[in-house]
Design a protein around this motif. Structure first.
Motif, PDB file in Angstrom:
ATOM      1  N   SER A  83     -18.013  12.272 -25.425  1.00 40.14           N
ATOM      2  CA  SER A  83     -18.637  11.544 -24.316  1.00 40.14           C
ATOM      3  C   SER A  83     -17.570  10.658 -23.677  1.00 40.14           C
ATOM      4  CB  SER A  83     -19.789  10.675 -24.823  1.00 40.14           C
ATOM      5  OG  SER A  83     -19.277   9.545 -25.519  1.00 40.14           O
ATOM      6  N   PRO A  84     -17.726  10.299 -22.403  1.00 39.60           N
ATOM      7  CA  PRO A  84     -16.730   9.437 -21.766  1.00 39.60           C
ATOM      8  C   PRO A  84     -16.516   8.121 -22.513  1.00 39.60           C
ATOM      9  CG  PRO A  84     -18.173  10.379 -20.115  1.00 39.60           C
ATOM     10  CD  PRO A  84     -18.750  10.749 -21.459  1.00 39.60           C
ATOM     11  N   GLU A  85     -17.596   7.493 -22.947  1.00 41.24           N
ATOM     12  CA  GLU A  85     -17.475   6.205 -23.635  1.00 41.24           C
ATOM     13  C   GLU A  85     -16.750   6.361 -24.974  1.00 41.24           C
ATOM     14  OE1 GLU A  85     -20.355   7.489 -22.428  1.00 41.24           O
ATOM     15  OE2 GLU A  85     -20.605   6.192 -20.674  1.00 41.24           O
ATOM     16  N   GLU A  86     -17.118   7.391 -25.726  1.00 40.42           N
ATOM     17  CA  GLU A  86     -16.462   7.640 -27.011  1.00 40.42           C
ATOM     18  C   GLU A  86     -14.967   7.905 -26.799  1.00 40.42           C
ATOM     19  OE1 GLU A  86     -16.826  10.815 -30.738  1.00 40.42           O
ATOM     20  OE2 GLU A  86     -17.908  11.202 -28.886  1.00 40.42           O
ATOM     21  N   ARG A  87     -14.666   8.716 -25.810  1.00 44.86           N
ATOM     22  CA  ARG A  87     -13.277   9.106 -25.588  1.00 44.86           C
ATOM     23  C   ARG A  87     -12.417   7.943 -25.136  1.00 44.86           C
ATOM     24  NH1 ARG A  87      -9.589  10.854 -27.660  1.00 44.86           N
ATOM     25  NH2 ARG A  87      -8.063  12.070 -26.573  1.00 44.86           N
ATOM     26  N   ILE A  88     -12.950   7.059 -24.285  1.00 45.07           N
ATOM     27  CA  ILE A  88     -12.119   5.947 -23.802  1.00 45.07           C
ATOM     28  C   ILE A  88     -11.838   4.956 -24.926  1.00 45.07           C
ATOM     29  CG2 ILE A  88     -13.810   4.308 -22.854  1.00 45.07           C
ATOM     30  CD1 ILE A  88     -10.488   5.471 -21.268  1.00 45.07           C
ATOM     31  N   HIS A  89     -12.784   4.796 -25.847  1.00 42.74           N
ATOM     32  CA  HIS A  89     -12.531   3.940 -27.019  1.00 42.74           C
ATOM     33  C   HIS A  89     -11.420   4.554 -27.885  1.00 42.74           C
ATOM     34  CE1 HIS A  89     -15.604   0.852 -26.573  1.00 42.74           C
ATOM     35  NE2 HIS A  89     -16.408   1.805 -26.123  1.00 42.74           N
ATOM     36  N   GLU A  90     -11.482   5.868 -28.086  1.00 48.45           N
ATOM     37  CA  GLU A  90     -10.447   6.557 -28.869  1.00 48.45           C
ATOM     38  C   GLU A  90      -9.082   6.448 -28.200  1.00 48.45           C
ATOM     39  OE1 GLU A  90     -11.930  10.542 -29.084  1.00 48.45           O
ATOM     40  OE2 GLU A  90     -13.421  10.052 -30.630  1.00 48.45           O
ATOM     41  N   GLU A  91      -9.024   6.663 -26.879  1.00 46.25           N
ATOM     42  CA  GLU A  91      -7.752   6.589 -26.146  1.00 46.25           C
ATOM     43  C   GLU A  91      -7.169   5.182 -26.186  1.00 46.25           C
ATOM     44  OE1 GLU A  91      -5.681   8.781 -24.745  1.00 46.25           O
ATOM     45  OE2 GLU A  91      -6.941  10.476 -25.263  1.00 46.25           O
ATOM     46  N   ALA A  92      -8.035   4.162 -26.060  1.00 42.09           N
ATOM     47  CA  ALA A  92      -7.552   2.778 -26.098  1.00 42.09           C
ATOM     48  C   ALA A  92      -6.882   2.477 -27.437  1.00 42.09           C
ATOM     49  CB  ALA A  92      -8.702   1.803 -25.842  1.00 42.09           C
ATOM     50  N   MET A  93      -7.457   2.975 -28.520  1.00 41.24           N
ATOM     51  CA  MET A  93      -6.863   2.770 -29.838  1.00 41.24           C
ATOM     52  C   MET A  93      -5.592   3.605 -29.986  1.00 41.24           C
ATOM     53  SD  MET A  93      -6.775   1.177 -32.636  1.00 41.24           S
ATOM     54  CE  MET A  93      -8.333   0.339 -32.560  1.00 41.24           C
ATOM     55  N   GLU A  94      -5.657   4.862 -29.581  1.00 37.12           N
ATOM     56  CA  GLU A  94      -4.535   5.775 -29.739  1.00 37.12           C
ATOM     57  C   GLU A  94      -3.327   5.344 -28.896  1.00 37.12           C
ATOM     58  OE1 GLU A  94      -3.986  10.114 -27.949  1.00 37.12           O
ATOM     59  OE2 GLU A  94      -5.543  10.054 -29.499  1.00 37.12           O
ATOM     60  N   GLU A  95      -3.553   5.039 -27.625  1.00 36.32           N
ATOM     61  CA  GLU A  95      -2.442   4.715 -26.732  1.00 36.32           C
ATOM     62  C   GLU A  95      -2.043   3.254 -26.782  1.00 36.32           C
ATOM     63  OE1 GLU A  95      -2.919   6.125 -22.727  1.00 36.32           O
ATOM     64  OE2 GLU A  95      -3.264   8.188 -23.381  1.00 36.32           O
ATOM     65  N   GLY A  96      -3.026   2.347 -26.842  1.00 38.89           N
ATOM     66  CA  GLY A  96      -2.722   0.925 -26.762  1.00 38.89           C
ATOM     67  C   GLY A  96      -2.883   0.144 -28.046  1.00 38.89           C
ATOM     68  N   GLY A  97      -3.472   0.753 -29.064  1.00 35.96           N
ATOM     69  CA  GLY A  97      -3.697   0.036 -30.313  1.00 35.96           C
ATOM     70  C   GLY A  97      -4.741  -1.053 -30.190  1.00 35.96           C
ATOM     71  N   ILE A  98      -5.664  -0.894 -29.226  1.00 30.59           N
ATOM     72  CA  ILE A  98      -6.674  -1.937 -29.031  1.00 30.59           C
ATOM     73  C   ILE A  98      -8.085  -1.402 -29.232  1.00 30.59           C
ATOM     74  CG2 ILE A  98      -5.326  -3.408 -27.494  1.00 30.59           C
ATOM     75  CD1 ILE A  98      -6.864  -2.211 -25.136  1.00 30.59           C
ATOM     76  N   ARG A  99      -8.909  -2.324 -29.696  1.00 30.18           N
ATOM     77  CA  ARG A  99     -10.338  -2.076 -29.874  1.00 30.18           C
ATOM     78  C   ARG A  99     -11.040  -2.631 -28.635  1.00 30.18           C
ATOM     79  NH1 ARG A  99     -11.500  -5.020 -34.758  1.00 30.18           N
ATOM     80  NH2 ARG A  99     -11.058  -6.793 -33.430  1.00 30.18           N
ATOM     81  N   LEU A 100     -11.810  -1.789 -27.972  1.00 31.06           N
ATOM     82  CA  LEU A 100     -12.572  -2.227 -26.808  1.00 31.06           C
ATOM     83  C   LEU A 100     -14.032  -2.372 -27.190  1.00 31.06           C
ATOM     84  CD1 LEU A 100     -11.133   0.105 -24.010  1.00 31.06           C
ATOM     85  CD2 LEU A 100     -10.457  -2.237 -24.555  1.00 31.06           C
ATOM     86  N   SER A 101     -14.706  -3.289 -26.545  1.00 30.00           N
ATOM     87  CA  SER A 101     -16.153  -3.394 -26.762  1.00 30.00           C
ATOM     88  C   SER A 101     -16.852  -2.909 -25.496  1.00 30.00           C
ATOM     89  CB  SER A 101     -16.544  -4.812 -27.160  1.00 30.00           C
ATOM     90  OG  SER A 101     -16.002  -5.752 -26.261  1.00 30.00           O
ATOM     91  N   ALA A 102     -17.349  -3.808 -24.685  1.00 28.26           N
ATOM     92  CA  ALA A 102     -18.115  -3.412 -23.502  1.00 28.26           C
ATOM     93  C   ALA A 102     -17.218  -2.783 -22.434  1.00 28.26           C
ATOM     94  CB  ALA A 102     -18.827  -4.627 -22.932  1.00 28.26           C
ATOM     95  N   LEU A 103     -17.697  -1.683 -21.881  1.00 29.12           N
ATOM     96  CA  LEU A 103     -17.000  -1.013 -20.786  1.00 29.12           C
ATOM     97  C   LEU A 103     -17.717  -1.320 -19.481  1.00 29.12           C
ATOM     98  CD1 LEU A 103     -16.508   2.523 -22.387  1.00 29.12           C
ATOM     99  CD2 LEU A 103     -14.802   0.695 -22.187  1.00 29.12           C
ATOM    100  N   GLU A 104     -16.952  -1.524 -18.433  1.00 25.58           N
ATOM    101  CA  GLU A 104     -17.499  -1.751 -17.099  1.00 25.58           C
ATOM    102  C   GLU A 104     -17.196  -0.509 -16.257  1.00 25.58           C
ATOM    103  OE1 GLU A 104     -16.885  -4.897 -13.421  1.00 25.58           O
ATOM    104  OE2 GLU A 104     -16.146  -5.440 -15.405  1.00 25.58           O
ATOM    105  N   PRO A 105     -18.190   0.381 -16.069  1.00 27.52           N
ATOM    106  CA  PRO A 105     -17.941   1.609 -15.304  1.00 27.52           C
ATOM    107  C   PRO A 105     -17.695   1.311 -13.828  1.00 27.52           C
ATOM    108  CG  PRO A 105     -20.140   1.634 -16.310  1.00 27.52           C
ATOM    109  CD  PRO A 105     -19.544   0.289 -16.563  1.00 27.52           C
ATOM    110  N   LEU A 106     -16.750   2.050 -13.231  1.00 34.41           N
ATOM    111  CA  LEU A 106     -16.420   1.845 -11.817  1.00 34.41           C
ATOM    112  C   LEU A 106     -16.797   3.037 -10.948  1.00 34.41           C
ATOM    113  CD1 LEU A 106     -12.866   0.276 -12.053  1.00 34.41           C
ATOM    114  CD2 LEU A 106     -15.033  -0.891 -11.685  1.00 34.41           C
ATOM    115  N   ALA A 107     -16.229   4.197 -11.263  1.00 37.98           N
ATOM    116  CA  ALA A 107     -16.409   5.365 -10.402  1.00 37.98           C
ATOM    117  C   ALA A 107     -15.992   6.615 -11.158  1.00 37.98           C
ATOM    118  CB  ALA A 107     -15.562   5.217  -9.143  1.00 37.98           C
TER     119      ALA A 107
END
Length: 186
Positions: A83-107
């Motif tokens: 899912s988009p939300e699952e994938r962006i959390h994975e990418e944030a950890m993989e690429e940036g080493g960060i844990r994200l919580s709330a996402l603000e969708p744009l477009a």
């Protein structure tokens, strides 16, 4: 209305390339080329307290071929069935080493509609120094060689205004951050 009347697969590897024949509204037939690279997500993480945003750099063949220095980019990746939300959390950890919580969708944008099927779902997300729980740098098996860059929000704004933030998805995300959260520059 135009319609696709023939599709010829040229290459099927990391991406899929096809040559299409389109019947145009006036009845003429035109050739077009198609890059099928699926759906993707991108996020611009920002830290309110430290007034920074996280971007990444990585070797990009097209940029290198143009003789251009590496681009500052938002964290991004293909959906790969998630899912988009699952994938962006994975990418944030993989690429940036960060844990994200709330996402603000744009477009959900078409970055290069003349040739690509790709749509990129864009998000903003807050993070803090405590959310930097990994090294980042990309997946070892993907040979990405990603460098993490924290840029001050003022420097990010200055790049937007000077036209030196050259990656399209990142420019859109930075502009959205400026419009949706002007208090960050108060």
């Amino acid at each position: 209305m135009a319609e696709i009347i023939a599709r010829h697969l040229i290459y099927d590897g990391w991406y899929r390339f096809s040559r299409l024949e389109l019947r145009m509204p006036d009845g003429t037939v035109s050739e077009r080329h198609l890059l099928d690279n699926g759906q993707a997500v991108a996020v611009l993480p920002f830290d309110r307290a430290r007034r920074v945003a996280m971007l990444v750099t990585q070797p990009r063949a097209a940029v290198l071929d143009a003789g251009h220095p590496p681009l500052l980019e938002a964290i991004a990746g293909g959906l790969d069935g998630a899912s988009p939300e699952e994938r962006i959390h994975e990418e944030a950890m993989e690429e940036g080493g960060i844990r994200l919580s709330a996402l603000e969708p744009l477009a959900n944008i078409w970055p290069i509609p003349p040739v690509s099927t790709e749509r990129v779902m864009l998000y903003l997300a807050q993070y803090s120094a405590a959310d930097r729980i990994g090294a980042g740098g990309g997946a070892e098996d993907e040979d990405e060689h990603i460098s993490v860059v924290e840029i001050s929000l003022d420097a990010l704004r200055d790049r937007v205004m000077a036209g030196t933030l050259e990656d399209a998805k990142t420019l859109i995300l930075a502009q959205a951050l400026m419009l949706r959260h002007p208090e960050l520059w108060g």
